[in-house]
Design a protein around this motif. Structure first.
Motif, PDB file in Angstrom:
ATOM      1  N   LEU A  25      22.468 -50.755   7.105  1.00  0.00           N
ATOM      2  CA  LEU A  25      23.748 -50.435   6.462  1.00  0.00           C
ATOM      3  C   LEU A  25      24.323 -49.190   7.120  1.00  0.00           C
ATOM      4  O   LEU A  25      23.573 -48.322   7.546  1.00  0.00           O
ATOM      5  CB  LEU A  25      23.562 -50.113   4.973  1.00  0.00           C
ATOM      6  CG  LEU A  25      23.074 -51.205   4.024  1.00  0.00           C
ATOM      7  CD1 LEU A  25      22.766 -50.582   2.661  1.00  0.00           C
ATOM      8  CD2 LEU A  25      24.131 -52.298   3.877  1.00  0.00           C
ATOM      9  N   VAL A  27      27.642 -46.739   6.009  1.00  0.00           N
ATOM     10  CA  VAL A  27      28.816 -46.575   5.148  1.00  0.00           C
ATOM     11  C   VAL A  27      29.518 -45.257   5.481  1.00  0.00           C
ATOM     12  O   VAL A  27      28.921 -44.188   5.356  1.00  0.00           O
ATOM     13  CB  VAL A  27      28.400 -46.567   3.651  1.00  0.00           C
ATOM     14  CG1 VAL A  27      29.619 -46.585   2.749  1.00  0.00           C
ATOM     15  CG2 VAL A  27      27.472 -47.741   3.338  1.00  0.00           C
ATOM     16  N   LEU A  33      31.179 -49.424  -0.385  1.00  0.00           N
ATOM     17  CA  LEU A  33      30.514 -50.625   0.126  1.00  0.00           C
ATOM     18  C   LEU A  33      30.080 -51.453  -1.079  1.00  0.00           C
ATOM     19  O   LEU A  33      29.392 -50.954  -1.968  1.00  0.00           O
ATOM     20  CB  LEU A  33      29.277 -50.273   0.956  1.00  0.00           C
ATOM     21  CG  LEU A  33      28.491 -51.528   1.403  1.00  0.00           C
ATOM     22  CD1 LEU A  33      29.217 -52.243   2.536  1.00  0.00           C
ATOM     23  CD2 LEU A  33      27.076 -51.193   1.806  1.00  0.00           C
ATOM     24  N   LEU A  35      27.716 -54.332  -2.376  1.00  0.00           N
ATOM     25  CA  LEU A  35      26.505 -55.077  -1.996  1.00  0.00           C
ATOM     26  C   LEU A  35      26.421 -56.270  -2.938  1.00  0.00           C
ATOM     27  O   LEU A  35      26.211 -56.105  -4.130  1.00  0.00           O
ATOM     28  CB  LEU A  35      25.297 -54.159  -2.131  1.00  0.00           C
ATOM     29  CG  LEU A  35      23.978 -54.608  -1.523  1.00  0.00           C
ATOM     30  CD1 LEU A  35      24.115 -54.863  -0.023  1.00  0.00           C
ATOM     31  CD2 LEU A  35      22.905 -53.545  -1.762  1.00  0.00           C
ATOM     32  N   VAL A  47      18.993 -50.176  -3.499  1.00  0.00           N
ATOM     33  CA  VAL A  47      19.538 -48.983  -4.161  1.00  0.00           C
ATOM     34  C   VAL A  47      18.417 -48.000  -4.492  1.00  0.00           C
ATOM     35  O   VAL A  47      18.538 -46.801  -4.251  1.00  0.00           O
ATOM     36  CB  VAL A  47      20.330 -49.374  -5.436  1.00  0.00           C
ATOM     37  CG1 VAL A  47      20.642 -48.149  -6.287  1.00  0.00           C
ATOM     38  CG2 VAL A  47      21.612 -50.108  -5.057  1.00  0.00           C
ATOM     39  N   PHE A 158      25.667 -44.206  -6.395  1.00  0.00           N
ATOM     40  CA  PHE A 158      25.138 -45.569  -6.410  1.00  0.00           C
ATOM     41  C   PHE A 158      25.453 -46.174  -7.766  1.00  0.00           C
ATOM     42  O   PHE A 158      25.068 -45.620  -8.798  1.00  0.00           O
ATOM     43  CB  PHE A 158      23.621 -45.556  -6.188  1.00  0.00           C
ATOM     44  CG  PHE A 158      23.248 -45.053  -4.827  1.00  0.00           C
ATOM     45  CD1 PHE A 158      23.349 -45.883  -3.718  1.00  0.00           C
ATOM     46  CD2 PHE A 158      22.828 -43.751  -4.647  1.00  0.00           C
ATOM     47  CE1 PHE A 158      23.031 -45.423  -2.458  1.00  0.00           C
ATOM     48  CE2 PHE A 158      22.503 -43.275  -3.391  1.00  0.00           C
ATOM     49  CZ  PHE A 158      22.607 -44.110  -2.296  1.00  0.00           C
ATOM     50  N   THR A 187      31.594 -41.197  -1.740  1.00  0.00           N
ATOM     51  CA  THR A 187      31.201 -42.470  -1.136  1.00  0.00           C
ATOM     52  C   THR A 187      30.459 -43.270  -2.203  1.00  0.00           C
ATOM     53  O   THR A 187      29.632 -42.716  -2.923  1.00  0.00           O
ATOM     54  CB  THR A 187      30.244 -42.218   0.041  1.00  0.00           C
ATOM     55  OG1 THR A 187      30.859 -41.279   0.917  1.00  0.00           O
ATOM     56  CG2 THR A 187      29.922 -43.505   0.788  1.00  0.00           C
ATOM     57  N   LEU A 189      28.234 -46.821  -3.213  1.00  0.00           N
ATOM     58  CA  LEU A 189      27.592 -48.103  -2.938  1.00  0.00           C
ATOM     59  C   LEU A 189      27.479 -48.818  -4.276  1.00  0.00           C
ATOM     60  O   LEU A 189      26.903 -48.285  -5.224  1.00  0.00           O
ATOM     61  CB  LEU A 189      26.214 -47.917  -2.306  1.00  0.00           C
ATOM     62  CG  LEU A 189      25.587 -49.242  -1.819  1.00  0.00           C
ATOM     63  CD1 LEU A 189      24.674 -48.980  -0.636  1.00  0.00           C
ATOM     64  CD2 LEU A 189      24.806 -49.948  -2.903  1.00  0.00           C
ATOM     65  N   THR A 191      26.621 -52.330  -6.407  1.00  0.00           N
ATOM     66  CA  THR A 191      26.113 -53.699  -6.442  1.00  0.00           C
ATOM     67  C   THR A 191      26.794 -54.382  -7.612  1.00  0.00           C
ATOM     68  O   THR A 191      27.083 -53.747  -8.628  1.00  0.00           O
ATOM     69  CB  THR A 191      24.587 -53.798  -6.659  1.00  0.00           C
ATOM     70  OG1 THR A 191      24.294 -53.572  -8.032  1.00  0.00           O
ATOM     71  CG2 THR A 191      23.826 -52.810  -5.801  1.00  0.00           C
TER      72      THR A 191
END
Ligand code: ATP
Length: 312
Positions: A25, A27, A33, A35, A47, A158, A187, A189, A191
């Motif tokens: 990955l 980012v 991003l 997922l 994660v 996350f 940033t 990430l 899911t």
């Protein structure tokens, strides 16, 4: 370029099961991003490794510039984790929860109170700040949970299925909160099992299946890969199907496809609006009466099904 999240060949086995088989990955800072993957694909495992809760068996990863295995404390200081790990204490009020976390993060009592008030305001929880969290609705708890992981102003966040089980209004409030964070350079990430959520929030999407990334791109790129836009024409009289197909034959390359049962003819659109105009004009010239004229774009669902053979 310094990536906010960077993983190379991340692998993890649980006993005999290979949960992740080499995930890469990258980012960029200030982006989201998404997922995406079916149940058991390895999203949570990914994660957990990036958030330093689980050590990878192979590969390496850096988050906010630090190695997740060699510098876990540095990583933890810069990340937030929300979703399936609700950090909220039910017995404490919303305000007490946030002040406690601020104090644990060494903000100092006064700064922790100021930060708590700011976050309660930002997430629309000021009115409920004095109530125990156990009296909050599902949406309010998720917002408090997100506020809790922002107390220490993380640069990387996350979000593991952050809106699962929320009603549409709470979901869109949470999306707005995430978008605002991203405009401030955080940033993310994310899911999710909601393709719409990935479509709305993610700059790029990585599709994961059985422990491997099987596709990566912007939502638009992935949709284009799943197929082209189609124009679907429904007719009022089935007997004009052949005439409609003749009329549409010259409009776009490829043979029109006729669905007698549905009373529709469809063509692949090669150049968007121009083909639509030509199709409308050709049907009018052929004196075909149209009941409906619809543009069908591949959705992320189509992408997901074509890649994994499963529905999300
Ligand atoms: P979901 O959407 O269901 O949460 P996921 O994509 O997050 O799925 P993971 O939780 O990362 O998937 O699991 C990946 C694989 O590893 C699955 O096959 C799962 O059964 C297995 N697994 C996860 N945790 C453990 C564990 N602690 N021990 C053994 N196997 C595990």
């Amino acid at each position: 370029m310094e990536w906010a999240i960077e993983a190379e060949g991340l692998g993890k086995r649980y006993e005999r099961r290979q949960a992740l088989g080499g995930v890469d990955l990258a980012v960029p800072p200030g982006t989201v991003l998404g997922l995406l993957g079916p149940n058991g694909a390895g999203k949570t495992t990914t994660v957990k490794m990036l958030a330093t809760l689980l050590e990878p068996d192979s590969g390496r990863a850096r988050v906010a510039g630090y190695d997740v295995v060699r510098q876990p404390a540095e990583v933890r200081r810069r990340i937030g984790l929300a979703g399936q790990y609700a950090a909220v204490d039910d017995m404490l009020t919303g305000r007490e929860n946030l002040v406690l976390i601020g104090t644990l993060a060494h903000l100092g009592r006064r700064a922790a109170r100021v930060r708590a008030a700011e976050l309660l305001e930002r997430f629309g929880l000021t009115g409920a700040a004095g109530r125990p969290a156990r009296t909050y609705s599902g949406g309010m708890r998720r917002r408090l949970d997100l506020a809790a992981c922002l107390v220490a102003t993380p640069s990387v966040l996350f979000l593991d299925e952050p809106t699962t089980g929320l009603d549409p209004v709470s979901r869109s409030q949470l999306w707005d909160a995430v978008k605002e964070l991203v405009t401030h350079g955080v940033t993310v990430l994310l899911t999710t099992q909601y393709l719409e959520e990935a479509d709305i929030l993610a700059d790029r999407i990585a599709v994961i299946d059985t422990g491997r990334i099987i596709a990566e791109g912007t939502p638009e790129e992935l949709k284009r890969r799943a197929g082209e836009e189609r124009l679907e024409v429904s007719l009022t009289r089935p007997e004009s199907l052949a005439r409609a197909a003749d009329a549409l034959r010259g409009v776009a390359p490829g043979e029109p496809s006729v669905d007698p049962a549905g009373g529709t003819v469809s063509i692949t659109l090669s150049d968007g609006m121009e083909s639509i105009e030509s199709a409308a004009a050709a049907l009018r010239r052929a004196d075909v009466t149209v009941a409906d004229f619809a543009l069908r774009r591949p959705t992320l669902d189509d992408v997901f099904i074509s890649l994994t053979g499963k529905t999300a």
